[in-house]
Motif scaffolding. Sequence first.
Motif, mmCIF file in Angstrom:
data_model
loop_
_atom_site.group_PDB
_atom_site.id
_atom_site.type_symbol
_atom_site.label_atom_id
_atom_site.label_comp_id
_atom_site.label_asym_id
_atom_site.label_seq_id
_atom_site.Cartn_x
_atom_site.Cartn_y
_atom_site.Cartn_z
ATOM 1 N N PHE A 1 0.860 -1.171 0.000
ATOM 2 C CA PHE A 1 0.000 0.000 0.000
ATOM 3 C C PHE A 1 0.904 1.231 0.000
ATOM 4 C CE2 PHE A 1 -4.310 -1.524 0.935
ATOM 5 C CZ PHE A 1 -4.056 -2.841 1.289
ATOM 6 N N ARG A 2 0.322 2.362 -0.288
ATOM 7 C CA ARG A 2 1.075 3.605 -0.179
ATOM 8 C C ARG A 2 0.172 4.706 0.335
ATOM 9 N NH1 ARG A 2 2.088 5.311 -6.565
ATOM 10 N NH2 ARG A 2 -0.032 6.115 -6.960
ATOM 11 N N ARG A 3 0.819 5.687 0.958
ATOM 12 C CA ARG A 3 0.099 6.874 1.414
ATOM 13 C C ARG A 3 0.922 8.094 1.067
ATOM 14 N NH1 ARG A 3 -2.761 6.854 6.989
ATOM 15 N NH2 ARG A 3 -4.544 6.348 5.701
ATOM 16 N N GLU B 1 -5.525 9.730 0.844
ATOM 17 C CA GLU B 1 -5.932 8.471 1.448
ATOM 18 C C GLU B 1 -4.923 7.369 1.108
ATOM 19 O OE1 GLU B 1 -8.960 9.965 3.402
ATOM 20 O OE2 GLU B 1 -8.749 7.787 3.314
ATOM 21 N N ARG B 2 -4.890 6.367 1.956
ATOM 22 C CA ARG B 2 -4.060 5.213 1.673
ATOM 23 C C ARG B 2 -4.549 4.538 0.393
ATOM 24 N NH1 ARG B 2 -4.332 1.482 6.472
ATOM 25 N NH2 ARG B 2 -6.252 0.758 5.488
ATOM 26 N N TYR C 1 4.061 0.794 2.183
ATOM 27 C CA TYR C 1 3.949 -0.161 3.271
ATOM 28 C C TYR C 1 3.751 -1.572 2.738
ATOM 29 C CZ TYR C 1 2.996 3.987 6.116
ATOM 30 O OH TYR C 1 3.073 5.204 6.742
ATOM 31 N N TRP D 1 1.522 -4.978 9.418
ATOM 32 C CA TRP D 1 2.068 -3.891 8.614
ATOM 33 C C TRP D 1 3.519 -3.656 8.972
ATOM 34 C CZ3 TRP D 1 -0.817 -0.492 5.286
ATOM 35 C CH2 TRP D 1 -2.166 -0.850 5.158
#
Length: 118
Positions: A37-39, A44-45, A95, A108
């Motif tokens: 995932f990325r933020r 938003e993620r 992440y 995570w």
Amino acid sequence: QVQLVESGGGLVQAGGSLRLSCEVSGRIDSSYVMSWFRRAPGKEREFVATVTWYGGSTYYPDSMKGRFTISRDNAKNTVYLQMNSLKPEDTAVYYCTAGHGMGSSDYWGQGTQVTVSS
């Protein structure tokens, strides 16, 4: 318990490439899926990609297809995210996650910063 440690982030120019790594330790079985995932700042993620620990099947949202490739090396207990043709809008903390079954992210990592300069 599963522990995840990301590495490989950094500063890269637009059009460049990076490969992120996620070292996995703990109890992983065939039901697990590994995801990225990325933020980005102020956003938003965002889901980037998933690979099944057993079999190596991959899944991407349409927005990530083409430039991002997820893979895993079970012998090294490592998951990778190859990112090509990077754009400034790819700047984010990335992440690694591990989960019991598709769509889950029970564990995570701490994240690794990717910054793409224009």
